[in-house]
Design an enzyme around this catalytic site. Structure first.
Site, PDB file in Angstrom:
ATOM      1  N   ASP A 110       0.861  -1.183   0.000  1.00  0.00           N
ATOM      2  CA  ASP A 110       0.000   0.000   0.000  1.00  0.00           C
ATOM      3  C   ASP A 110       0.901   1.238   0.000  1.00  0.00           C
ATOM      4  OD1 ASP A 110       0.972   0.150   2.567  1.00  0.00           O
ATOM      5  OD2 ASP A 110      -0.918  -0.343   3.530  1.00  0.00           O
ATOM      6  N   ASP A 319      -7.774  -7.958   0.428  1.00  0.00           N
ATOM      7  CA  ASP A 319      -6.840  -8.192   1.523  1.00  0.00           C
ATOM      8  C   ASP A 319      -7.607  -7.952   2.799  1.00  0.00           C
ATOM      9  OD1 ASP A 319      -6.813  -5.179   1.118  1.00  0.00           O
ATOM     10  OD2 ASP A 319      -5.681  -5.378   2.973  1.00  0.00           O
ATOM     11  N   CYS A 357     -11.355 -30.272   5.530  1.00  0.00           N
ATOM     12  CA  CYS A 357     -10.321 -29.243   5.325  1.00  0.00           C
ATOM     13  C   CYS A 357      -8.969 -29.940   5.356  1.00  0.00           C
ATOM     14  CB  CYS A 357     -10.396 -28.184   6.425  1.00  0.00           C
ATOM     15  SG  CYS A 357      -9.084 -26.941   6.277  1.00  0.00           S
ATOM     16  N   CYS A 359      -6.010 -28.371   5.724  1.00  0.00           N
ATOM     17  CA  CYS A 359      -4.967 -27.512   6.313  1.00  0.00           C
ATOM     18  C   CYS A 359      -4.200 -28.280   7.383  1.00  0.00           C
ATOM     19  CB  CYS A 359      -5.591 -26.238   6.879  1.00  0.00           C
ATOM     20  SG  CYS A 359      -6.198 -26.430   8.563  1.00  0.00           S
ATOM     21  N   CYS A 362      -6.359 -29.052  10.537  1.00  0.00           N
ATOM     22  CA  CYS A 362      -7.440 -30.040  10.422  1.00  0.00           C
ATOM     23  C   CYS A 362      -6.925 -31.431  10.083  1.00  0.00           C
ATOM     24  CB  CYS A 362      -8.463 -29.563   9.387  1.00  0.00           C
ATOM     25  SG  CYS A 362      -9.310 -28.057   9.917  1.00  0.00           S
ATOM     26  N   HIS A 388      -5.385 -22.496   9.417  1.00  0.00           N
ATOM     27  CA  HIS A 388      -6.721 -22.908   8.974  1.00  0.00           C
ATOM     28  C   HIS A 388      -7.466 -21.731   8.341  1.00  0.00           C
ATOM     29  CE1 HIS A 388     -10.726 -24.635   8.831  1.00  0.00           C
ATOM     30  NE2 HIS A 388     -11.126 -23.461   9.321  1.00  0.00           N
TER      31      HIS A 388
HETATM   32 ZN   LIG Z   1      -8.470 -26.501   8.444  1.00  0.00          ZN
END
Ligand SMILES: [Zn+2]
Length: 429
Positions: A110, A319, A357, A359, A362, A388
């Site tokens: 920015d 963002d 999920c 990630c 998870c 996550h």
């Molecule tokens: Zn997750």
């Protein structure tokens, strides 16, 4: 003093202005949603895109390798924070922001304006620029549109933002109107700085890009003189539409900024405390005047449903600090809303935060264990929820792109928004 860019950089920058940086791939028939590919110096970004926020040159708690594994294609850096600490001379010493933070993908910075207006003390806004005292040690500094361009050239980011004034909410019409006009004049100065520096002939005619990194460039920021270590090839410059919550001003601002012909367009001054309906209207008022063949960036947004609503209104890039900031508060995002893992109900809960999920949180950990980590203030707990949440936002963009491509985005959006229950604890602080 002026920046003295190497001619190779100048050529590439100049040609970038004429070349197509956005390739449109699909357009939804029932909304303004589209998917595209945006080409930058450090790689391609598939849009709609979410940009994790690396405020201090770090996406809090997450390494660049982990960002790659989450398939983050671009991250955001805050110019104001980096300008205050560690300072441009340090980043220049390390060869630019990419090398300093060990991230070789695209970076958007920015202009610093938003944080000057929200964090610094004793700021004085004039036509010339903004004088302020930073919030860390109170040191005085001055940023003009030209200096904002020079600083971002020094950082070496792939996408740079014009300096704008982000007005608060609520705001009187007269102030919003005058401010939007000044933002347009500032945008013109940013563009002119770019054109002057892109076209300026230098005596270093045969240098390679690698050598160009050593070419002296001088930044006259505040009282210090700084040499640019890493002039950036194909740095894209985005203009910012302002105008507060006034439809007429948003339209005028969009027309005036587009007239200046930037590489992309951002809608600023949204998500600053206004009601969601006002935010949507601000975007809807400006969007019809933005060219379809340029990227559109809705700044500082938002909740998962808000992102889908913004995509439906023709926005491409986002963002937001929510996934990282709320993670530090123990809050996890799911398809049906947020979970506060501090709650006692999760103490004996064996499933992961979200079934299906993939990630790192998870794949290996139960809600009960993560709750324990959060309650005992273990760093791992905050990291797992952050990973996550970032994956959730990035995956939401993946889904949006897939649904746009198969012509089913509008139904996807409606179903997601209807199923998403959480409305509290979602406002950006
Ligand atoms: Zn997750």
């Amino acid at each position: 003093m002026r920046l003295n860019l190497a001619p190779e950089v100048a050529t590439i920058t100049a040609s970038a202005q004429g070349e197509q940086v956005l390739e449109l791939l699909a357009q939804d028939l029932l909304s303004k949603a589209r998917c595209a590919r945006l080409t930058t110096a450090h790689g391609v970004i598939d849009t709609p895109a979410f940009m994790p926020v690396g405020t201090q040159g770090s996406v809090k708690g997450v390494s660049p390798r982990e960002l790659r594994e989450l398939n983050a294609q671009i991250i955001l850096g805050n110019t104001y924070h980096l300008f205050v600490r560690p300072g441009l001379d340090v980043i220049k010493h390390f060869g630019g922001l990419h090398k300093f933070i060990n991230w070789d993908g695209p970076i958007l910075t920015d202009s610093g304006g938003f944080q000057i207006f929200s964090l610094s003390k004793l700021r004085k806004i004039t036509e010339d620029g903004v004088e302020f005292q930073n919030h860390v040690d109170g040191a005085r500094a001055f940023i003009s549109p030209e200096i904002a361009m020079e600083i971002q050239a020094t950082l070496g980011s792939d996408i740079v933002m014009a300096l704008d004034e982000c007005i608060p909410y609520p705001c009187e019409y007269d102030y919003a109107a005058q401010s939007a006009e000044m933002t347009t004049r500032w945008a013109r100065r940013c563009k002119e700085w770019r054109e002057e520096n892109a076209q300026r002939p230098t005596s270093n005619g045969q240098r390679s890009i690698k050598d160009a990194a050593a070419v002296a460039s001088v930044v006259s920021a505040d009282t210090r003189s700084l040499r640019t270590a890493h002039p950036t090839a194909r740095q894209l410059l985005f203009g910012i539409v302002q105008g507060g919550t006034f439809e007429g001003l948003r339209k005028q601002s969009a027309q005036a900024i587009v007239e200046l012909d930037f590489d992309g367009y951002a809608i600023g001054g949204v998500s600053v405390g206004e009601p969601e309906a006002e935010m949507m209207r601000a975007v809807e008022s400006a969007e019809p005047f933005l060219p379809k063949d340029k990227p559109r960036y809705a700044m500082g947004l938002g909740t998962p449903p808000q992102l889908l609503e913004m995509i439906a209104r023709g926005m491409d890039m986002f963002d937001c600090v929510l996934p990282t900031r709320l993670a530090r508060n123990g809050t996890a995002f799911t398809d049906t809303g947020t979970l506060n893992l501090k709650n006692a109900e999760f103490a004996r809960d064996k499933p992961p935060i979200e079934e299906n999920c993939v990630c790192p949180a998870c794949r290996g950990f139960s809600r009960g264990y993560i709750r324990h980590l959060v309650k005992t203030e273990e760093i791992l707990g905050l990291r797992l929820i952050t990973l996550h949440n970032l994956r959730f936002y990035l995956e939401l963009m993946n889904q949006a792109r897939a649904e746009i491509e198969r012509g089913a985005f509008d139904q996807f959006r409606k179903t997601f928004v209807a199923d998403y229950k959480t409305r509290d604890a979602m406002m950006i602080e």
